[in-house]
Design an enzyme around this catalytic site. Structure first.
Site, mmCIF file in Angstrom:
data_model
loop_
_atom_site.group_PDB
_atom_site.id
_atom_site.type_symbol
_atom_site.label_atom_id
_atom_site.label_comp_id
_atom_site.label_asym_id
_atom_site.label_seq_id
_atom_site.Cartn_x
_atom_site.Cartn_y
_atom_site.Cartn_z
ATOM 1 N N GLY A 154 -4.694 -4.300 -3.782
ATOM 2 C CA GLY A 154 -5.442 -3.265 -4.208
ATOM 3 C C GLY A 154 -4.730 -2.005 -4.690
ATOM 4 N N HIS A 155 -4.754 -1.735 -5.962
ATOM 5 C CA HIS A 155 -3.784 -0.558 -6.359
ATOM 6 C C HIS A 155 -4.786 0.569 -6.762
ATOM 7 C CE1 HIS A 155 -0.073 -3.374 -7.230
ATOM 8 N NE2 HIS A 155 -0.556 -3.390 -6.046
ATOM 9 N N LYS B 241 3.052 10.243 -0.297
ATOM 10 C CA LYS B 241 2.117 10.745 0.853
ATOM 11 C C LYS B 241 2.815 11.762 1.787
ATOM 12 C CE LYS B 241 -1.509 8.077 1.619
ATOM 13 N NZ LYS B 241 -2.469 6.821 1.898
ATOM 14 N N LEU B 242 3.924 12.393 1.241
ATOM 15 C CA LEU B 242 4.624 13.471 1.998
ATOM 16 C C LEU B 242 3.491 14.420 2.502
ATOM 17 C CD1 LEU B 242 7.305 14.337 2.806
ATOM 18 C CD2 LEU B 242 7.236 15.954 1.059
ATOM 19 N N GLY C 236 1.642 3.195 -2.681
ATOM 20 C CA GLY C 236 1.079 3.864 -3.381
ATOM 21 C C GLY C 236 1.808 3.610 -4.948
ATOM 22 N N LYS C 237 2.105 2.250 -4.978
ATOM 23 C CA LYS C 237 2.643 1.522 -6.314
ATOM 24 C C LYS C 237 1.510 1.838 -7.333
ATOM 25 C CE LYS C 237 2.263 -2.526 -4.448
ATOM 26 N NZ LYS C 237 2.024 -2.037 -2.975
ATOM 27 N N THR D 248 -7.367 -1.313 0.601
ATOM 28 C CA THR D 248 -7.966 -0.926 -0.553
ATOM 29 C C THR D 248 -8.906 -2.189 -0.745
ATOM 30 O OG1 THR D 248 -6.282 0.241 -1.270
ATOM 31 C CG2 THR D 248 -7.826 -0.261 -2.926
ATOM 32 N N GLN E 246 1.934 -6.062 -3.380
ATOM 33 C CA GLN E 246 2.494 -6.032 -1.828
ATOM 34 C C GLN E 246 3.752 -5.389 -1.770
ATOM 35 O OE1 GLN E 246 1.356 -9.473 -3.454
ATOM 36 N NE2 GLN E 246 -0.665 -8.407 -2.685
ATOM 37 N N GLY F 277 0.101 13.829 -3.196
ATOM 38 C CA GLY F 277 -1.466 13.829 -3.317
ATOM 39 C C GLY F 277 -1.938 12.588 -4.123
ATOM 40 N N ASP G 256 0.923 -1.159 -0.176
ATOM 41 C CA ASP G 256 0.072 0.035 0.083
ATOM 42 C C ASP G 256 0.853 1.267 -0.060
ATOM 43 O OD1 ASP G 256 -2.179 -1.581 0.030
ATOM 44 O OD2 ASP G 256 -2.306 -1.697 2.344
ATOM 45 N N ARG H 292 1.677 -28.860 -6.558
ATOM 46 C CA ARG H 292 1.475 -29.338 -7.841
ATOM 47 C C ARG H 292 0.104 -29.956 -8.012
ATOM 48 N NH1 ARG H 292 6.759 -32.268 -7.095
ATOM 49 N NH2 ARG H 292 6.085 -31.816 -5.174
ATOM 50 N N THR I 83 -5.838 -11.360 3.792
ATOM 51 C CA THR I 83 -7.132 -10.877 3.157
ATOM 52 C C THR I 83 -8.181 -11.638 3.008
ATOM 53 O OG1 THR I 83 -6.141 -11.240 0.955
ATOM 54 C CG2 THR I 83 -5.347 -9.172 1.986
ATOM 55 N N ASN J 59 -5.594 -10.215 -3.494
ATOM 56 C CA ASN J 59 -5.197 -9.449 -2.077
ATOM 57 C C ASN J 59 -4.838 -8.093 -2.431
ATOM 58 O OD1 ASN J 59 -2.657 -10.575 -3.454
ATOM 59 N ND2 ASN J 59 -1.772 -11.199 -1.751
HETATM 60 P P1 GDP Z 1 -0.586 0.510 -3.483
HETATM 61 O O1 GDP Z 1 -1.246 -0.792 -3.050
HETATM 62 O O2 GDP Z 1 0.612 0.283 -3.266
HETATM 63 O O3 GDP Z 1 -0.954 0.892 -5.048
HETATM 64 O O4 GDP Z 1 -1.302 1.598 -2.731
HETATM 65 P P2 GDP Z 1 -2.905 1.711 -2.350
HETATM 66 O O5 GDP Z 1 -3.784 2.149 -3.387
HETATM 67 O O6 GDP Z 1 -3.412 0.457 -1.686
HETATM 68 O O7 GDP Z 1 -2.874 2.770 -1.106
HETATM 69 C C1 GDP Z 1 -2.310 4.044 -1.338
HETATM 70 C C2 GDP Z 1 -3.382 4.994 -1.066
HETATM 71 O O8 GDP Z 1 -2.786 6.442 -0.995
HETATM 72 C C3 GDP Z 1 -4.471 5.315 -2.127
HETATM 73 O O9 GDP Z 1 -5.637 5.785 -1.507
HETATM 74 C C4 GDP Z 1 -3.874 6.339 -3.159
HETATM 75 O O10 GDP Z 1 -4.786 7.130 -3.701
HETATM 76 C C5 GDP Z 1 -3.425 7.071 -1.918
HETATM 77 N N1 GDP Z 1 -2.031 8.026 -2.402
HETATM 78 C C6 GDP Z 1 -1.079 7.791 -3.226
HETATM 79 N N2 GDP Z 1 -0.203 8.672 -3.310
HETATM 80 C C7 GDP Z 1 -0.590 9.604 -2.216
HETATM 81 C C8 GDP Z 1 -0.070 10.863 -1.963
HETATM 82 O O11 GDP Z 1 1.125 11.184 -2.275
HETATM 83 N N3 GDP Z 1 -0.881 11.606 -0.976
HETATM 84 C C9 GDP Z 1 -1.785 11.075 -0.503
HETATM 85 N N4 GDP Z 1 -2.669 11.905 0.404
HETATM 86 N N5 GDP Z 1 -2.387 10.013 -0.865
HETATM 87 C C10 GDP Z 1 -1.888 9.245 -1.885
HETATM 88 P P1 IMO Z 2 -0.927 -4.135 -2.410
HETATM 89 O O1 IMO Z 2 -0.557 -4.667 -3.481
HETATM 90 C C1 IMO Z 2 -0.808 -4.505 1.931
HETATM 91 C C2 IMO Z 2 -0.825 -8.641 3.680
HETATM 92 C C3 IMO Z 2 -2.079 -8.958 4.553
HETATM 93 C C4 IMO Z 2 -1.439 -9.901 5.375
HETATM 94 C C5 IMO Z 2 -0.723 -10.594 4.607
HETATM 95 C C6 IMO Z 2 -0.838 -12.028 4.184
HETATM 96 O O2 IMO Z 2 -2.279 -3.470 -2.407
HETATM 97 O O3 IMO Z 2 0.180 -3.483 -1.731
HETATM 98 P P2 IMO Z 2 -2.320 -12.505 1.986
HETATM 99 O O4 IMO Z 2 -4.071 -12.449 1.708
HETATM 100 O O5 IMO Z 2 -1.604 -12.282 0.961
HETATM 101 O O6 IMO Z 2 -2.267 -14.127 2.284
HETATM 102 O O7 IMO Z 2 -2.100 -12.056 3.422
HETATM 103 O O8 IMO Z 2 -0.323 -9.604 3.327
HETATM 104 N N1 IMO Z 2 -1.218 -7.988 2.269
HETATM 105 C C7 IMO Z 2 -1.242 -6.551 1.786
HETATM 106 N N2 IMO Z 2 -1.072 -5.856 2.662
HETATM 107 N N3 IMO Z 2 -1.199 -4.369 0.847
HETATM 108 C C8 IMO Z 2 -1.005 -5.618 -0.014
HETATM 109 O O9 IMO Z 2 -1.431 -5.359 -1.376
HETATM 110 C C9 IMO Z 2 -1.330 -6.973 0.644
HETATM 111 N N4 IMO Z 2 -1.589 -7.859 0.145
HETATM 112 C C10 IMO Z 2 -1.526 -8.965 1.085
HETATM 113 O O10 IMO Z 2 -2.863 -7.967 5.174
HETATM 114 O O11 IMO Z 2 -1.039 -9.008 6.319
HETATM 115 MG MG MG Z 3 -2.936 -1.478 -1.983
#
Ligand code: GDP
Ligand code: IMO
Ligand code: MG
Length: 447
Positions: free
Chosen positions: A40-41, A330-331, A15-16, A298, A223, A414, A13, A142, A128, A38
């Protein structure tokens, strides 16, 4: 031409999604190489929010091919839902491809993930509950079903009949749950198969052909480094390899084609699920980071645990992934904090520890050693160059770069695409992963 891997440098999470979308502008192909639903981008463009679980974050560019690679695990129901949702938002999926060697998440995987978490009680991982671990377990055991099997009805029927019966024994005897009906599962998955058939390809071959045409390939990790099955905080990890090395295995390319590795890290730290987290804040500041940063999963909506930036895990991510540069996201979430702490090392059993300990029991005992820096107490949301940033914010970024010995190429302020400072071109700038004996970056010609 540059082939670039984007990875999460913390616990996911970071911000990939945002950074991959940003970089996809100059990519011809974007490949998701591991993980499943699992992930959520989030991608935010012109006020519209897209939440992607399996589809690569390059999908909003109509000329960019998007490949769900062989190292992923695919829940067809969720993927079809994602495709339908994109269509409703007028986003084309014509350029989407799905690897025939990806494994398929089945209803029994979800059931077993949920039931086993419950059985583990206080030892639960906090997954998740999307069936990720059981799908990857079947791959190793397998007994897995791959997309290529899904595409052959006769084979699928035979394979599923046997597998559902085998899994039912576990579901009934171990978890005391009602069995699944093999016929129903087979019919359902045959339907999914027809929806997905037009997208299915030999993905490694497609990527190889693109490489030969000198196209730009972006590999999108899911992840994060500390959730890596081999190099993360085991057992509190996911069941795949999110690290840069996982991109070659998951996408089916050789390591020699990779030009750059970019790590994405938040300006602080979050974690969802169980497991040690040395800089976690169980106080008002932790709550503030969570509410200002909207830190809710997410995929699951669970609140994310929040804490200060940890440069020990940052240094580890630089090492394990061979990072060329970082994108700090997220600075802006730190804008109103008076004083900011950064973990520079750990204290464990009376000793100072600069490196991430691979022993999980030792990691669980690590206490952060902090340095405190002043906050900037003003909004950074509108900043578009480094010069626009308040001095304290710039000093904070310099401090992080120094602690991890890696340049910061992107700063995100942002969620939307435009709230970004590009410090240096992360794709075509100098390659930094290699340092000479004096710690000076060895520059290569990038090709
Ligand atoms: P990912 O799984 O690495 O793609 O990250 P997520 O999308 O799960 O979580 C990142 C959250 O931060 C999302 O809600 C984005 O919209 C938000 N986000 C990403 N970059 C920024 C940032 O620079 N500032 C703020 N305030 N939010 C951001
Ligand atoms: P993105 O791609 C944050 C965490 C789960 C749990 C552990 C194992 O959005 O960054 P799983 O369901 O994979 O067996 O759970 O990994 N986890 C994540 N945490 N971002 C994710 O994906 C994650 N995908 C799995 O919360 O701790
Ligand atoms: Mg995510």
């Amino acid at each position: 031409m540059a082939n670039v891997i984007v990875i999460g440098a913390q616990w996911g999470d970071e911000g990939k999604g945002k950074i991959t979308d940003l970089l996809s502008k100059s990519a011809d192909v974007v490949v998701r190489y591991q993980g499943g639903v699992n992930a959520g981008h989030t991608v935010v463009v012109q006020g519209q929010t897209f939440k992607l679980h399996l589809i690569p974050s390059g999908i909003l560019y109509p000329d960019t091919a998007c490949i769900i690679g062989g190292g992923t695990v695919i829940d067809p129901k969720v993927l079809i839902g994602e495709i339908d949702q994109l269509h409703q938002l007028n986003v084309s999926t014509e350029q989407l491809m799905i690897s025939e060697t990806a494994h398929v998440t089945m209803p029994y995987h979800r059931l077993i993930d949920q039931a086993s978490e419950e059985k583990r009680g206080e030892h639960k991982i906090g997954t998740t509950k999307r069936g990720i671990g059981p799908t990857y377990s079947d791959k190793s055991e397998r007994t897995g079903i791959r997309i290529v099997d899904l595409m052959q009805p006769d084979i699928l029927r035979k394979q599923l009949q046997w597998t559902v019966e085998y899994k039912n024994a576990i579901i009934e005897k171990l978890y005391d749950l009602p069995p699944l009906n093999p016929k129903e599962v087979i019919e359902q998955y045959l339907e999914y198969a027809e929806r997905l058939r037009p997208y299915v390809v030999d993905s490694s071959l497609k990527i190889y052909e693109a490489i030969k045409k000198r196209h730009n390939i972006l590999f999108e990790g899911a992840q994060g480094t500390l959730l890596d099955l081999d190099h993360g905080t085991y057992p509190y990890v996911t069941s795949s390899n999110p690290i840069a090395g996982g991109a070659c295995v998951g996408a089916g390319v050789g390591p020699t084609v990779i030009d750059r590795v970019i790590g994405v890290a938040k300006a602080y730290t979050t974690r969802v699920g169980e497991g040690p987290f040395p800089t976690e804040l169980n106080d008002e500041i932790g709550k503030e980071l969570g509410s200002v940063g909207a830190e809710f999963g997410t995929t699951t909506g669970r609140p994310r645990r929040c804490g200060w930036f940890d440069s020990v895990i940052g240094r580890y991510a630089v090492r394990i992934n061979g990072l060329d540069c970082l994108a700090i996201t997220k600075l802006d979430v730190l804008d109103n904090i008076d004083e900011i702490k950064v973990c520079v090392a750990y204290e464990v059993e009376g000793q100072r520890c600069e490196n991430f300990p691979t022993n999980a029991r030792i990691f669980a005992k690590c206490k952060p050693i902090y340095e405190t820096v002043p906050g900037w107490k003003q909004s950074t949301a509108e900043c578009r160059t480094l010069e626009d940033l308040p001095k304290a914010a710039l000093d904070y970024l310099k401090f992080l770069a120094e602690l991890m010995d890696v340049p910061i190429a992107i700063v995100s302020l942002g969620a939307s695409r435009d709230c970004t400072i590009i410090v240096e071109d992360p794709i075509h700038g100098p390659k930094r992963a290699l340092l000479d004996a004096n710690g000076i970056p060895v520059k290569t010609n990038g090709n």
